[in-house]
Design a protein around this motif. Sequence first.
Motif, PDB file in Angstrom:
ATOM      1  N   PHE A 291      -6.974  -9.849 -12.829  1.00 40.94           N
ATOM      2  CA  PHE A 291      -7.070  -9.671 -11.382  1.00 40.94           C
ATOM      3  C   PHE A 291      -6.402 -10.854 -10.685  1.00 40.94           C
ATOM      4  O   PHE A 291      -6.768 -12.016 -10.918  1.00 40.94           O
ATOM      5  CB  PHE A 291      -8.531  -9.529 -10.961  1.00 40.94           C
ATOM      6  CG  PHE A 291      -9.085  -8.173 -11.280  1.00 40.94           C
ATOM      7  CD1 PHE A 291      -8.899  -7.110 -10.401  1.00 40.94           C
ATOM      8  CD2 PHE A 291      -9.754  -7.945 -12.477  1.00 40.94           C
ATOM      9  CE1 PHE A 291      -9.389  -5.846 -10.701  1.00 40.94           C
ATOM     10  CE2 PHE A 291     -10.247  -6.685 -12.770  1.00 40.94           C
ATOM     11  CZ  PHE A 291     -10.056  -5.634 -11.890  1.00 40.94           C
ATOM     12  N   VAL A 292      -5.433 -10.537  -9.843  1.00 37.08           N
ATOM     13  CA  VAL A 292      -4.620 -11.552  -9.177  1.00 37.08           C
ATOM     14  C   VAL A 292      -4.556 -11.246  -7.686  1.00 37.08           C
ATOM     15  O   VAL A 292      -4.955 -10.175  -7.225  1.00 37.08           O
ATOM     16  CB  VAL A 292      -3.197 -11.585  -9.774  1.00 37.08           C
ATOM     17  CG1 VAL A 292      -3.222 -11.953 -11.247  1.00 37.08           C
ATOM     18  CG2 VAL A 292      -2.504 -10.234  -9.574  1.00 37.08           C
ATOM     19  N   LEU A 293      -4.028 -12.204  -6.952  1.00 37.51           N
ATOM     20  CA  LEU A 293      -3.816 -11.976  -5.525  1.00 37.51           C
ATOM     21  C   LEU A 293      -2.846 -10.832  -5.313  1.00 37.51           C
ATOM     22  O   LEU A 293      -2.018 -10.521  -6.180  1.00 37.51           O
ATOM     23  CB  LEU A 293      -3.263 -13.242  -4.867  1.00 37.51           C
ATOM     24  CG  LEU A 293      -4.242 -14.414  -4.720  1.00 37.51           C
ATOM     25  CD1 LEU A 293      -3.490 -15.690  -4.386  1.00 37.51           C
ATOM     26  CD2 LEU A 293      -5.292 -14.107  -3.655  1.00 37.51           C
ATOM     27  N   MET A 294      -2.936 -10.199  -4.150  1.00 44.92           N
ATOM     28  CA  MET A 294      -2.052  -9.085  -3.847  1.00 44.92           C
ATOM     29  C   MET A 294      -0.597  -9.532  -3.952  1.00 44.92           C
ATOM     30  O   MET A 294      -0.209 -10.552  -3.374  1.00 44.92           O
ATOM     31  CB  MET A 294      -2.322  -8.542  -2.442  1.00 44.92           C
ATOM     32  CG  MET A 294      -1.489  -7.322  -2.079  1.00 44.92           C
ATOM     33  SD  MET A 294      -1.815  -6.744  -0.398  1.00 44.92           S
ATOM     34  CE  MET A 294      -3.551  -6.320  -0.530  1.00 44.92           C
ATOM     35  N   PRO A 295       0.237  -8.790  -4.684  1.00 44.68           N
ATOM     36  CA  PRO A 295       1.654  -9.163  -4.802  1.00 44.68           C
ATOM     37  C   PRO A 295       2.356  -9.086  -3.449  1.00 44.68           C
ATOM     38  O   PRO A 295       1.977  -8.319  -2.564  1.00 44.68           O
ATOM     39  CB  PRO A 295       2.214  -8.113  -5.766  1.00 44.68           C
ATOM     40  CG  PRO A 295       1.024  -7.520  -6.436  1.00 44.68           C
ATOM     41  CD  PRO A 295      -0.098  -7.600  -5.467  1.00 44.68           C
ATOM     42  N   GLY A 296       3.404  -9.877  -3.327  1.00 39.04           N
ATOM     43  CA  GLY A 296       4.211  -9.831  -2.121  1.00 39.04           C
ATOM     44  C   GLY A 296       5.288  -8.775  -2.220  1.00 39.04           C
ATOM     45  O   GLY A 296       5.618  -8.298  -3.312  1.00 39.04           O
TER      46      GLY A 296
ATOM     47  N   ASP B 157       6.613 -16.953  -1.507  1.00 37.23           N
ATOM     48  CA  ASP B 157       5.762 -15.913  -0.937  1.00 37.23           C
ATOM     49  C   ASP B 157       5.069 -16.428   0.324  1.00 37.23           C
ATOM     50  O   ASP B 157       4.228 -17.334   0.265  1.00 37.23           O
ATOM     51  CB  ASP B 157       4.714 -15.485  -1.968  1.00 37.23           C
ATOM     52  CG  ASP B 157       3.938 -14.261  -1.523  1.00 37.23           C
ATOM     53  OD1 ASP B 157       4.524 -13.430  -0.806  1.00 37.23           O
ATOM     54  OD2 ASP B 157       2.750 -14.145  -1.890  1.00 37.23           O
ATOM     55  N   ILE B 158       5.430 -15.848   1.463  1.00 37.13           N
ATOM     56  CA  ILE B 158       4.834 -16.223   2.748  1.00 37.13           C
ATOM     57  C   ILE B 158       3.576 -15.391   2.936  1.00 37.13           C
ATOM     58  O   ILE B 158       3.627 -14.165   3.037  1.00 37.13           O
ATOM     59  CB  ILE B 158       5.833 -16.002   3.899  1.00 37.13           C
ATOM     60  CG1 ILE B 158       7.101 -16.824   3.635  1.00 37.13           C
ATOM     61  CG2 ILE B 158       5.213 -16.396   5.236  1.00 37.13           C
ATOM     62  CD1 ILE B 158       8.202 -16.610   4.664  1.00 37.13           C
ATOM     63  N   ARG B 159       2.422 -16.068   2.979  1.00 37.98           N
ATOM     64  CA  ARG B 159       1.131 -15.388   2.927  1.00 37.98           C
ATOM     65  C   ARG B 159       0.419 -15.417   4.275  1.00 37.98           C
ATOM     66  O   ARG B 159       0.309 -16.472   4.913  1.00 37.98           O
ATOM     67  CB  ARG B 159       0.237 -16.054   1.875  1.00 37.98           C
ATOM     68  CG  ARG B 159       0.771 -15.914   0.451  1.00 37.98           C
ATOM     69  CD  ARG B 159       0.113 -16.895  -0.490  1.00 37.98           C
ATOM     70  NE  ARG B 159       0.411 -16.593  -1.894  1.00 37.98           N
ATOM     71  CZ  ARG B 159       0.209 -17.441  -2.898  1.00 37.98           C
ATOM     72  NH1 ARG B 159      -0.304 -18.642  -2.663  1.00 37.98           N
ATOM     73  NH2 ARG B 159       0.496 -17.088  -4.136  1.00 37.98           N
ATOM     74  N   TYR B 160      -0.064 -14.240   4.694  1.00 37.21           N
ATOM     75  CA  TYR B 160      -0.823 -14.103   5.939  1.00 37.21           C
ATOM     76  C   TYR B 160      -2.252 -13.666   5.631  1.00 37.21           C
ATOM     77  O   TYR B 160      -2.480 -12.885   4.709  1.00 37.21           O
ATOM     78  CB  TYR B 160      -0.165 -13.076   6.862  1.00 37.21           C
ATOM     79  CG  TYR B 160       1.169 -13.526   7.419  1.00 37.21           C
ATOM     80  CD1 TYR B 160       1.243 -14.170   8.652  1.00 37.21           C
ATOM     81  CD2 TYR B 160       2.354 -13.314   6.708  1.00 37.21           C
ATOM     82  CE1 TYR B 160       2.456 -14.590   9.169  1.00 37.21           C
ATOM     83  CE2 TYR B 160       3.573 -13.734   7.215  1.00 37.21           C
ATOM     84  CZ  TYR B 160       3.611 -14.365   8.446  1.00 37.21           C
ATOM     85  OH  TYR B 160       4.817 -14.789   8.949  1.00 37.21           O
ATOM     86  N   VAL B 161      -3.198 -14.160   6.425  1.00 33.04           N
ATOM     87  CA  VAL B 161      -4.608 -13.833   6.221  1.00 33.04           C
ATOM     88  C   VAL B 161      -5.052 -12.771   7.219  1.00 33.04           C
ATOM     89  O   VAL B 161      -4.725 -12.840   8.413  1.00 33.04           O
ATOM     90  CB  VAL B 161      -5.496 -15.083   6.388  1.00 33.04           C
ATOM     91  CG1 VAL B 161      -6.974 -14.701   6.329  1.00 33.04           C
ATOM     92  CG2 VAL B 161      -5.205 -16.084   5.302  1.00 33.04           C
ATOM     93  N   PHE B 162      -5.827 -11.809   6.742  1.00 31.27           N
ATOM     94  CA  PHE B 162      -6.424 -10.783   7.594  1.00 31.27           C
ATOM     95  C   PHE B 162      -7.898 -10.621   7.234  1.00 31.27           C
ATOM     96  O   PHE B 162      -8.284 -10.773   6.069  1.00 31.27           O
ATOM     97  CB  PHE B 162      -5.721  -9.427   7.387  1.00 31.27           C
ATOM     98  CG  PHE B 162      -4.240  -9.471   7.635  1.00 31.27           C
ATOM     99  CD1 PHE B 162      -3.731  -9.416   8.917  1.00 31.27           C
ATOM    100  CD2 PHE B 162      -3.349  -9.585   6.565  1.00 31.27           C
ATOM    101  CE1 PHE B 162      -2.361  -9.455   9.147  1.00 31.27           C
ATOM    102  CE2 PHE B 162      -1.987  -9.629   6.778  1.00 31.27           C
ATOM    103  CZ  PHE B 162      -1.486  -9.558   8.076  1.00 31.27           C
TER     104      PHE B 162
END
Length: 527
Positions: free
Chosen positions: A112-117, A179-184
């Motif tokens: 289980f990993v962070l959502m891919p970009g 990977d430019i990451r945004y939080v929601f």
Amino acid sequence: MPSVEPGSDKSASSPKAGTADNISAAERELYGGRLRYDQSSSSSTAIRRTVEKYLGRHPGEREALAGLLAALDRPVDATARTTLPGQITCSAVIVDRQGRVLHLRHRVTGEFVLMPGVRIAPEDRTLLAAALRATVEEAGIAPNALCLTRQLLGSPIDIGVHDEAAHPPIGEPAHRHYDIRYVFYLADEELPTIARPDEEGSAAQWLPQAEVASPTLRAKLLAARLDGQPEPVNASVLIYDATGRYLLHLRDHKPGVVWASGEFALLGGGRTHDDQSLEGALMRELSEEVPDLRLEDVTPYAVEAATSIDGLSVPVQVFSGRWRGTDRLRLYEGVLLHWFTLDDLDRLRLDAATRDLIHRHAAENPPGIAPDAAPPVWDGSNKAVLNGIGVHLHLEDPEGRVLLGLRHPDSKYAGDTWHYPAGRCEQEPALACLVREVMEETGLVIDPADVELAHVAHVVDAAGVLPLMQLVFKARRWEGVPKVLEPDKCLTWKWWPQHALPERIVPYTRTAIAAISEGRHYSQLGW
């Protein structure tokens, strides 16, 4: 829906529609102001701006992102798949109501990993829009299930750097992803169904922020104190008068770019990182959009749900406030402002939720019942209107210097500006008002017998504002030393030489001082 939108840097130029850099100013529209978040367009120049703003918050990562900066400086499309040895992706970090982060099962390793970009596509208006596309493609989560956070607004929380193995079948060598990451946050309490059509069984886990594998992202998540609880980051205002009319804003007609394009809406805007509160964000937006609008009794009214131009869920804090003036005001955004009665609303291009909101507010605030109901609105014509009465004290010390006070920066009138001790007449004679106001503001005691009328200034402060008859009295004697007794209105009192008055002084105060020295008894300003 209530008309509010996150705003943009109003000093930025407005590029031509249809170009790669056209997501600025009105292009970043959501509801009624303009997008100030870092939701830059997907051109190399715009991405560079986003990265530089990010590095302004995280200067220690400049060396790690040197390759990305170098790629953005090259005269090629940095978002193209063929751009190697580095590629830019955008991804979403989704936080639930318990503060946990969504992880997806890796299709190859099963971990289980962070959502891919996802790589930026030509149809992505902004980097944030690309991150939202990732939520749909990778997890089947629609944008309307998500909302922005107060801590990050629309700024990226992290730029992850990781190496990708070679893919010989498509001729792609080993390369690096930025990977430019945004939080929601999740807009609702219920966890969304994760839909990955190529997988069976559980494809998702929600893990505590402290268990996020990426060290840079983990540290930023914990530092931001993201609790997963949505709250409004946008504000709008129901502006009404004593007759039951509502002031509405006709928005620019830019289909596909401006939310509610060509429709009437409420004034408002989005919170920025510099705004201390939602009310502060609203007042800043109004001062930039309609600088002559001075609202009374601004109070929170309701929180309404709306949808952004990218499909995000947007909780909007709606305020209410009264305006006693005309609708003929200087307007720096949109097409026009106009007063409407409730009977007019069905004839307008107006969002149904906004129409319902106005009717609800009107039912709770029927016209004509307030004890301090507003006087008739002055529209600049010659018909009879009420004129307000103001009283002012012109006080000179033995050296001929005049007493002035520096008004508080947050004062509703003439903030951070020098002015006489003054007040507005209530149900009382002008001299009684003068004695009372001077005592309340300065502690000075004056006897009406020692006061004479020195000057009258007939003033219109701004378009549509009712005229004021400003009476300036001169006192021959007084008792006491000026003190700051109302610090929320005045910061200090000072004696000023009449030949060297401060630069920031109320205009009719300057006029009155000069007129009194010259023996003139009347002046008029603003007509």
